[in-house]
Design an enzyme around this catalytic site. Structure first.
Site, PDB file in Angstrom:
ATOM      1  N   ASP A 102      29.164 -60.042 -58.858  1.00 32.65           N
ATOM      2  CA  ASP A 102      28.024 -59.748 -57.995  1.00 32.65           C
ATOM      3  C   ASP A 102      28.251 -60.283 -56.577  1.00 32.65           C
ATOM      4  O   ASP A 102      29.059 -61.186 -56.365  1.00 32.65           O
ATOM      5  CB  ASP A 102      26.741 -60.386 -58.562  1.00 32.65           C
ATOM      6  CG  ASP A 102      26.358 -59.759 -59.889  1.00 32.65           C
ATOM      7  OD1 ASP A 102      26.733 -58.600 -60.133  1.00 32.65           O
ATOM      8  OD2 ASP A 102      25.690 -60.452 -60.679  1.00 32.65           O
TER       9      ASP A 102
HETATM   10  N1  URA Z   1      27.734 -61.610 -64.910  1.00 31.18           N
HETATM   11  C1  URA Z   1      26.816 -61.555 -63.907  1.00 31.18           C
HETATM   12  O1  URA Z   1      25.616 -61.543 -64.168  1.00 31.18           O
HETATM   13  N2  URA Z   1      27.256 -61.505 -62.658  1.00 31.18           N
HETATM   14  C2  URA Z   1      28.554 -61.536 -62.321  1.00 31.18           C
HETATM   15  O2  URA Z   1      28.884 -61.499 -61.140  1.00 31.18           O
HETATM   16  C3  URA Z   1      29.492 -61.601 -63.366  1.00 31.18           C
HETATM   17  C4  URA Z   1      29.052 -61.641 -64.645  1.00 31.18           C
END
Ligand code: URA
Length: 241
Positions: A102
Site C-alpha cells: 500500500d
Molecule cells: N497487507 C496490507 O494490508 N497492506 C500491504 O501493503 C501489504 C499487505
C-alpha cells in the site's frame, strides 16, 4: 509482435533512437531481408541482424530489492500521477513490482522484469512467506492472536495459514506491535485481517519477503540481487510447504 526498433533496443545493442537510425541507414536485416521501414513488426521467431551481427531478443533480467518508503505507490504507473516505486530506481529496463504494498506501507519490495519468477512468487500455491510488523490501535489479546492464526473471514473468504506473535504492548499509547506471517497476498490482507478482529492498523512494514530483508538499506534505498539470491528465490518458490 513488437516493433523492430524496440526489439533491437531491448537486446541492449543500442538505444531505440539509435536503432531507428540504423534501420534508416539500411543496416538492419530481418530473416536476411533488408528492412528500412520504421515500425516493422517482428516476432520471437524472426532472425534479426544489425550491422551484420545477430542480436538476441531476450531482455536481460534484472532484480532490485527496494526498502519502500511511505508515500509512494507500488505500481508501474499511477492514474493520479503520484510518485511510484519505479521513479525511485535508476534503470531503463521496464521493471514492475512483485505483488503490492500500500501507499503507506514500508519495507521489502522486489522489482523485476522476470515474469516467470514473479508468477512463481505471487501464486498462492507456492506459499511464499511474507512477514509484516503491524502497529495496532488497542491492546491485543492472546486469543486474538489465535484467531489470526486459525483464519479470519475477509471479503467473504477465510484467510489461510498464518503465524502471529506479540512483539510489544504499550499501555501508555494504547497500541500493540504484532508480527504477522502470511503465505497469501490478497488485497490489503494484513490491514483487513486486523480490522476483522477489531484492531485498526496505524503503521505497517513488510519485514521479509521470502528470505529477503531490508538489512543495510535505508528507507528509499535499493540494491540489485546477486545471481545466488535470485536462484534461492526460485528454489523457495518451487518448494511447496
Ligand atoms: N497487507 C496490507 O494490508 N497492506 C500491504 O501493503 C501489504 C499487505
Amino acid at each position: 509482435m513488437e516493433r523492430l526498433q524496440k526489439v533491437i533496443a531491448q537486446s541492449g545493442y543500442c538505444s531505440r533512437r539509435k536503432a531507428e537510425e540504423l534501420i534508416q541507414q539500411g543496416k538492419v536485416k530481418v530473416n536476411g531481408q533488408l528492412v528500412t521501414e520504421m515500425g516493422t513488426k517482428v516476432s520471437e521467431q524472426d532472425a534479426i541482424t544489425v550491422e551484420g551481427k545477430s542480436i538476441s531478443k531476450r531482455e536481460e533480467k534484472v532484480y532490485y530489492l527496494l526498502n519502500k518508503p511511505r508515500g509512494v505507490v507500488a505500481t508501474a504507473s499511477d492514474e493520479h500521477g503520484r510518485k511510484t516505486v519505479i521513479d525511485l530506481i535508476a534503470t531503463n529496463q521496464r521493471i514492475y513490482p512483485v505483488g503490492r504494498l500500500d501507499y503507506d506501507t514500508t519495507g521489502v519490495l522486489l522489482l523485476t522484469n522476470d515474469g516467470e519468477l514473479t508468477n512463481l512468487l505471487i501464486h498462492p500455491r507456492n506459499h511464499v512467506e511474507k512477514t509484516y510488523i503491524a502497529k495496532l490501535e488497542g491492546i491485543i489479546q492472546k486469543q486474538d492472536i489465535d484467531r489470526l492464526c486459525s483464519g479470519v473471514v475477509i471479503d467473504g473468504k477465510k484467510t489461510g495459514k498464518a503465524r502471529a506473535k506479540i512483539k510489544k504492548i504499550d499501555k501508555k499509547t494504547n497500541s500493540s506491535l504484532v508480527e504477522l506471517i502470511i503465505y497469501e497476498g490478497r488485497n490489503h490482507q494484513v490491514k483487513k485481517m486486523f480490522e476483522a478482529i477489531g484492531y485498526p492498523v496505524s503503521k505497517l512494514k513488510r519485514e521479509k519477503f521470502a528470505y529477503l530483508t531490508t538489512n543495510g538499506l535505508k528507507s528509499g534505498e535499493y540494491r540489485m540481487l546477486t545471481i545466488k539470491e535470485v536462484k534461492k528465490l526460485y528454489s523457495e518458490a518451487h518448494k511447496v510447504q
